[in-house]
Design a protein around this motif. Sequence first.
Motif, PDB file in Angstrom:
ATOM      1  N   MET A  83     -30.139  46.283  72.822  1.00 39.93           N
ATOM      2  CA  MET A  83     -30.117  45.328  73.937  1.00 39.93           C
ATOM      3  C   MET A  83     -28.901  45.494  74.847  1.00 39.93           C
ATOM      4  SD  MET A  83     -32.849  43.478  73.711  1.00 39.93           S
ATOM      5  CE  MET A  83     -32.658  41.809  74.380  1.00 39.93           C
ATOM      6  N   HIS A  84     -28.006  46.410  74.499  1.00 37.72           N
ATOM      7  CA  HIS A  84     -26.797  46.562  75.322  1.00 37.72           C
ATOM      8  C   HIS A  84     -26.258  47.981  75.225  1.00 37.72           C
ATOM      9  CE1 HIS A  84     -22.713  44.602  76.628  1.00 37.72           C
ATOM     10  NE2 HIS A  84     -22.806  45.836  77.081  1.00 37.72           N
ATOM     11  N   VAL A  85     -26.624  48.799  76.208  1.00 31.88           N
ATOM     12  CA  VAL A  85     -26.012  50.126  76.324  1.00 31.88           C
ATOM     13  C   VAL A  85     -25.622  50.329  77.795  1.00 31.88           C
ATOM     14  CG1 VAL A  85     -27.398  51.096  74.434  1.00 31.88           C
ATOM     15  CG2 VAL A  85     -28.189  51.372  76.785  1.00 31.88           C
ATOM     16  N   HIS A  86     -24.819  51.364  78.011  1.00 36.79           N
ATOM     17  CA  HIS A  86     -24.494  51.809  79.365  1.00 36.79           C
ATOM     18  C   HIS A  86     -24.832  53.289  79.372  1.00 36.79           C
ATOM     19  CE1 HIS A  86     -22.352  48.048  80.190  1.00 36.79           C
ATOM     20  NE2 HIS A  86     -21.920  48.149  78.949  1.00 36.79           N
ATOM     21  N   LEU A  87     -26.006  53.633  79.930  1.00 36.41           N
ATOM     22  CA  LEU A  87     -26.457  55.020  79.797  1.00 36.41           C
ATOM     23  C   LEU A  87     -25.537  55.988  80.511  1.00 36.41           C
ATOM     24  CD1 LEU A  87     -30.288  54.414  79.935  1.00 36.41           C
ATOM     25  CD2 LEU A  87     -28.968  55.239  77.979  1.00 36.41           C
ATOM     26  N   GLY A  88     -24.854  55.521  81.563  1.00 39.55           N
ATOM     27  CA  GLY A  88     -23.938  56.406  82.274  1.00 39.55           C
ATOM     28  C   GLY A  88     -22.566  56.514  81.624  1.00 39.55           C
ATOM     29  N   GLY A  89     -22.343  55.763  80.575  1.00 39.78           N
ATOM     30  CA  GLY A  89     -21.018  55.752  79.946  1.00 39.78           C
ATOM     31  C   GLY A  89     -20.784  56.976  79.080  1.00 39.78           C
ATOM     32  N   THR A  90     -19.661  57.636  79.279  1.00 40.55           N
ATOM     33  CA  THR A  90     -19.312  58.810  78.481  1.00 40.55           C
ATOM     34  C   THR A  90     -17.978  58.533  77.785  1.00 40.55           C
ATOM     35  OG1 THR A  90     -20.490  60.258  79.975  1.00 40.55           O
ATOM     36  CG2 THR A  90     -18.819  61.298  78.626  1.00 40.55           C
ATOM     37  N   PRO A  91     -18.012  58.278  76.463  1.00 39.03           N
ATOM     38  CA  PRO A  91     -16.803  57.855  75.757  1.00 39.03           C
ATOM     39  C   PRO A  91     -15.678  58.881  75.763  1.00 39.03           C
ATOM     40  CG  PRO A  91     -18.628  58.231  74.233  1.00 39.03           C
ATOM     41  CD  PRO A  91     -19.195  58.269  75.599  1.00 39.03           C
ATOM     42  N   LEU A  92     -16.020  60.150  75.979  1.00 33.43           N
ATOM     43  CA  LEU A  92     -14.978  61.187  75.948  1.00 33.43           C
ATOM     44  C   LEU A  92     -14.117  61.176  77.215  1.00 33.43           C
ATOM     45  CD1 LEU A  92     -16.963  64.169  74.409  1.00 33.43           C
ATOM     46  CD2 LEU A  92     -15.503  62.506  73.262  1.00 33.43           C
ATOM     47  N   PRO A 112     -28.684  63.287  79.704  1.00 32.21           N
ATOM     48  CA  PRO A 112     -28.634  63.613  78.265  1.00 32.21           C
ATOM     49  C   PRO A 112     -28.381  62.381  77.384  1.00 32.21           C
ATOM     50  CG  PRO A 112     -26.666  64.439  79.386  1.00 32.21           C
ATOM     51  CD  PRO A 112     -27.644  64.002  80.454  1.00 32.21           C
ATOM     52  N   ASN A 113     -27.685  61.397  77.910  1.00 28.36           N
ATOM     53  CA  ASN A 113     -27.427  60.191  77.104  1.00 28.36           C
ATOM     54  C   ASN A 113     -28.738  59.463  76.774  1.00 28.36           C
ATOM     55  OD1 ASN A 113     -24.688  60.705  77.191  1.00 28.36           O
ATOM     56  ND2 ASN A 113     -24.269  59.249  78.848  1.00 28.36           N
ATOM     57  N   ALA A 114     -29.638  59.408  77.750  1.00 28.31           N
ATOM     58  CA  ALA A 114     -30.929  58.746  77.520  1.00 28.31           C
ATOM     59  C   ALA A 114     -31.734  59.517  76.467  1.00 28.31           C
ATOM     60  CB  ALA A 114     -31.720  58.659  78.821  1.00 28.31           C
ATOM     61  N   GLU A 115     -31.696  60.826  76.534  1.00 29.98           N
ATOM     62  CA  GLU A 115     -32.447  61.641  75.571  1.00 29.98           C
ATOM     63  C   GLU A 115     -31.886  61.462  74.156  1.00 29.98           C
ATOM     64  OE1 GLU A 115     -33.010  65.759  76.614  1.00 29.98           O
ATOM     65  OE2 GLU A 115     -34.202  66.127  74.801  1.00 29.98           O
ATOM     66  N   ALA A 116     -30.549  61.450  74.049  1.00 27.08           N
ATOM     67  CA  ALA A 116     -29.921  61.280  72.734  1.00 27.08           C
ATOM     68  C   ALA A 116     -30.289  59.918  72.134  1.00 27.08           C
ATOM     69  CB  ALA A 116     -28.403  61.396  72.857  1.00 27.08           C
ATOM     70  N   THR A 117     -30.375  58.910  72.986  1.00 25.84           N
ATOM     71  CA  THR A 117     -30.718  57.556  72.536  1.00 25.84           C
ATOM     72  C   THR A 117     -32.137  57.529  71.984  1.00 25.84           C
ATOM     73  OG1 THR A 117     -29.245  56.669  74.233  1.00 25.84           O
ATOM     74  CG2 THR A 117     -30.886  55.153  73.322  1.00 25.84           C
ATOM     75  N   LEU A 118     -33.055  58.152  72.720  1.00 21.52           N
ATOM     76  CA  LEU A 118     -34.456  58.189  72.285  1.00 21.52           C
ATOM     77  C   LEU A 118     -34.591  58.943  70.963  1.00 21.52           C
ATOM     78  CD1 LEU A 118     -37.489  57.671  72.862  1.00 21.52           C
ATOM     79  CD2 LEU A 118     -37.512  59.858  74.088  1.00 21.52           C
ATOM     80  N   GLY A 339     -23.444  50.870  73.632  1.00 19.92           N
ATOM     81  CA  GLY A 339     -23.518  52.342  73.623  1.00 19.92           C
ATOM     82  C   GLY A 339     -22.946  52.917  74.904  1.00 19.92           C
ATOM     83  N   GLY A 340     -22.094  53.920  74.746  1.00 22.43           N
ATOM     84  CA  GLY A 340     -21.364  54.453  75.893  1.00 22.43           C
ATOM     85  C   GLY A 340     -19.869  54.280  75.646  1.00 22.43           C
ATOM     86  N   ILE A 341     -19.526  53.218  74.880  1.00 22.19           N
ATOM     87  CA  ILE A 341     -18.159  53.035  74.376  1.00 22.19           C
ATOM     88  C   ILE A 341     -17.961  54.043  73.241  1.00 22.19           C
ATOM     89  CG2 ILE A 341     -16.654  51.442  73.068  1.00 22.19           C
ATOM     90  CD1 ILE A 341     -16.989  50.364  75.797  1.00 22.19           C
ATOM     91  N   TYR A 342     -19.046  54.273  72.478  1.00 20.41           N
ATOM     92  CA  TYR A 342     -19.103  55.316  71.442  1.00 20.41           C
ATOM     93  C   TYR A 342     -20.228  56.255  71.888  1.00 20.41           C
ATOM     94  CZ  TYR A 342     -23.295  52.971  70.224  1.00 20.41           C
ATOM     95  OH  TYR A 342     -24.550  52.448  70.330  1.00 20.41           O
ATOM     96  N   PRO A 343     -20.339  57.467  71.316  1.00 26.12           N
ATOM     97  CA  PRO A 343     -21.357  58.409  71.814  1.00 26.12           C
ATOM     98  C   PRO A 343     -22.795  57.914  71.634  1.00 26.12           C
ATOM     99  CG  PRO A 343     -19.680  59.542  70.522  1.00 26.12           C
ATOM    100  CD  PRO A 343     -19.446  58.078  70.317  1.00 26.12           C
ATOM    101  N   HIS A 344     -23.589  58.045  72.687  1.00 29.31           N
ATOM    102  CA  HIS A 344     -25.005  57.671  72.648  1.00 29.31           C
ATOM    103  C   HIS A 344     -25.693  58.432  71.520  1.00 29.31           C
ATOM    104  CE1 HIS A 344     -24.892  55.471  76.459  1.00 29.31           C
ATOM    105  NE2 HIS A 344     -23.978  56.361  76.799  1.00 29.31           N
ATOM    106  N   GLY A 345     -26.569  57.733  70.809  1.00 27.42           N
ATOM    107  CA  GLY A 345     -27.284  58.360  69.699  1.00 27.42           C
ATOM    108  C   GLY A 345     -26.746  57.904  68.345  1.00 27.42           C
ATOM    109  N   LEU A 346     -25.543  57.317  68.354  1.00 26.98           N
ATOM    110  CA  LEU A 346     -24.984  56.806  67.093  1.00 26.98           C
ATOM    111  C   LEU A 346     -25.261  55.303  66.948  1.00 26.98           C
ATOM    112  CD1 LEU A 346     -21.462  58.580  66.983  1.00 26.98           C
ATOM    113  CD2 LEU A 346     -23.681  59.377  66.105  1.00 26.98           C
ATOM    114  N   ASN A 347     -26.135  54.778  67.797  1.00 30.24           N
ATOM    115  CA  ASN A 347     -26.401  53.329  67.864  1.00 30.24           C
ATOM    116  C   ASN A 347     -26.679  52.719  66.486  1.00 30.24           C
ATOM    117  OD1 ASN A 347     -27.418  55.028  70.082  1.00 30.24           O
ATOM    118  ND2 ASN A 347     -27.741  53.120  71.185  1.00 30.24           N
TER     119      ASN A 347
END
Length: 424
Positions: A83-92, A112-118, A339-347
């Motif tokens: 319910m709370h991500v920022h797809l444009g956020g890149t933690p690095l 790529p963040n959206a793909e990793a999330t899916l 998501g975006g504060i930490y790498p997308h896909g580790l949700n």
Amino acid sequence: MKIALTAAALLLASTASAKTVVVTADRMVDVLSGKMVEQPVVVITDGRIASVVSAGTQRPFIPEGAERIDLPGKTILPGLIDMHVHLGGTPLVQGYRALEYTDSFNTVMAVPNAEATLKAGFTTVRSLGDYDYADVALQQAIDDGFLPGPRIVPATYALGATGGHCDENTNRPSDAKTSPGVADGPEAVRAKVRELRKLGARVLKVCATGGVFSRNTDPGAQQMTYEELKMAADEAHMLGMKSAAHAHGADGIKAAIRAGIDTIEHVSFIDDEGIRLAKEKGTWLGFDVYNTEYTLSEGEANGVLPENLEKERRVGTIQRENFAKAAKAEAKMIFSTDGGIYPHGLNARQFAVMVRFGLSPIQAIRTATSNAAQALGWEKDVGAIAVGRYGDIIAIEGDPLADVSLLEKVDVVIKGGERVNQDR
Ligand code: ARG
């Protein structure tokens, strides 16, 4: 006569093109009953679930020519919802490091963040604040099949006060910028909600208090008045949108709940009165209890500024204690990770933290499935493997009701009846 013929022709055409997919597995977590179903057979027609049965007790009707996705040995669950991500956020890229990149950097990284999330099993997300309408562009590209990604509910820019958590506060005065989401005073808030909706927002995000990652804001301090929050919630609801408030401080949280905001995000310093109010009003609480771990171990190397690291140290521990309190009080919870504060896909790493601080595994799983669907107002579409909803299904190894961290490794993702990845 002419009309009748056309209708018949249409009907024929639609039956001929109906696509049916049958998914079988060893077990299924039925999030609605909280029970494990043995030998599930799920029939998906044109992207939506047409039937769900247990092969041991009932005989499934499988149309001829149906495509099969057999998942022997696996446990299936509904596609997960963050319910709370920022797809444009890149933690690095944090702190002033962001100034080294061009303006469209976040927009490009959202792909790529959206793909990793899916691929991590999250088939639906709310993007609660992105630059440059990247979330709207992604939603359009994904819905029309140009890009892989989850179903997206976009907020576009977060609405907030001048100098507040969601304004641009990193520049010196001569380079000062104002976020397109800034609005001060109830009437300006009304106009801003309408503008964001016009530009693609389908959920309203407001910043009710200061935050951890913004410069020169205090997470405990309220930044929007009750009147502004009330206007935001009412206007969003009138336009058919749910509303979400970033709120760490106890007063901002309570003002947002009283104003009728639907979901409170972060919730860090909530007090007993706040928990009571949330229960009374039926407000959903989305504690992002995983990302603290990531920020405290990797933040400094990623460029997070000392001011923000210091705030994270102050917020993280209390937030988890208050999560435990809210869990004990049986407040309504959703799965919001930021998501975006930490790498997308580790949700999915947040599930284990939620269980460590007081939820049972099924309660934790519900925050990201049936509860999230209700909070979205999408309970007919997502959040359960049930007739009528989208064929959004994930498969894992083992029993997540015994060990919820198994959700961190999703082997198969099916979205709208289409398999989006192969066994890893
Ligand atoms: N976006 C949030 C903020 O900047 C992140 C807070 C993360 N920390 C936490 N303990 N949840 O305020």
